[in-house]
Design a protein around this motif. Structure first.
Motif, short mmCIF file in Angstrom:
data_model
loop_
_atom_site.label_atom_id
_atom_site.label_comp_id
_atom_site.label_asym_id
_atom_site.label_seq_id
_atom_site.Cartn_x
_atom_site.Cartn_y
_atom_site.Cartn_z
N VAL A 234 -9.73 20.75 22.04
CA VAL A 234 -9.15 21.64 22.78
C VAL A 234 -9.22 22.74 22.69
CG1 VAL A 234 -6.68 22.19 21.62
CG2 VAL A 234 -7.29 19.35 22.07
N ARG B 280 -0.03 20.76 19.28
CA ARG B 280 -0.98 20.34 20.32
C ARG B 280 -2.40 20.26 19.73
NH1 ARG B 280 -3.94 21.95 26.57
NH2 ARG B 280 -5.41 20.51 25.96
N VAL C 285 -10.31 19.09 18.29
CA VAL C 285 -10.07 20.42 18.53
C VAL C 285 -10.87 21.32 18.91
CG1 VAL C 285 -8.83 20.25 16.24
CG2 VAL C 285 -10.95 20.87 16.17
N ALA D 90 -4.38 17.50 17.96
CA ALA D 90 -5.35 16.98 17.80
C ALA D 90 -6.28 16.02 17.09
CB ALA D 90 -6.67 18.03 19.05
N THR D 91 -7.49 15.16 18.00
CA THR D 91 -7.66 14.26 17.30
C THR D 91 -9.58 15.21 17.29
OG1 THR D 91 -8.77 12.45 19.03
CG2 THR D 91 -7.53 12.27 17.33
#
Length: 134
Positions: free
Chosen positions: A129, A119, A126, A123-124
């Protein structure tokens, strides 16, 4: 000790596999387990599991070693050293720390989180996230 784990009477046989690298683990298949004659069969893995691609002496790929240990345990070969495969995965992979840091504050394990690498890698954003994990 193998003596205590295998047979207090001192009657047991030993199979030894000298492993130079991860590729050698493919030769230690469950077929070895079937050649063991005793009803009390144990495995001892004196190797250093690593997730790194740069391996040195005694180091093998973590997932290959853990897969081998699991297959041997499914064939009835109890892991005597270092630990049964499921526990060793928790300890060597440090997978225990996030749960213990939250669930057992009396053990004083520093706050730790577990990151889903897939994931995070895909992720675009981070930062978003990471913030969601913390």
């Amino acid at each position: 000790s193998p003596h205590a784990a295998c047979a207090p009477t001192g009657s047991y046989e030993v199979f030894t596999a000298f492993i130079r690298n991860t590729d050698d683990l493919s030769f230690v298949e469950p077929l070895l387990a079937r050649t063991m004659r005793s009803s009390n069969r144990v495995g001892m893995y004196f190797l250093w599991p690593s997730q790194s691609h740069r391996l040195s002496s005694g180091m093998v790929s973590e997932h290959v070693l853990l897969d081998l240990m699991h297959r041997m345990e499914m064939e009835g070969v109890r892991t005597c050293w270092p630990h049964p495969q499921a526990l060793y995965r928790q300890l060597a992979g440090k997978l225990w720390a996030p749960g213990v840091s939250r669930g057992r504050p009396d053990l004083r394990v520093p706050p730790t989180v577990k990151v889903d690498w897939q994931r995070f890698r895909m992720a675009t954003d981070v930062v978003q996230v990471a913030t969601g994990i913390i």
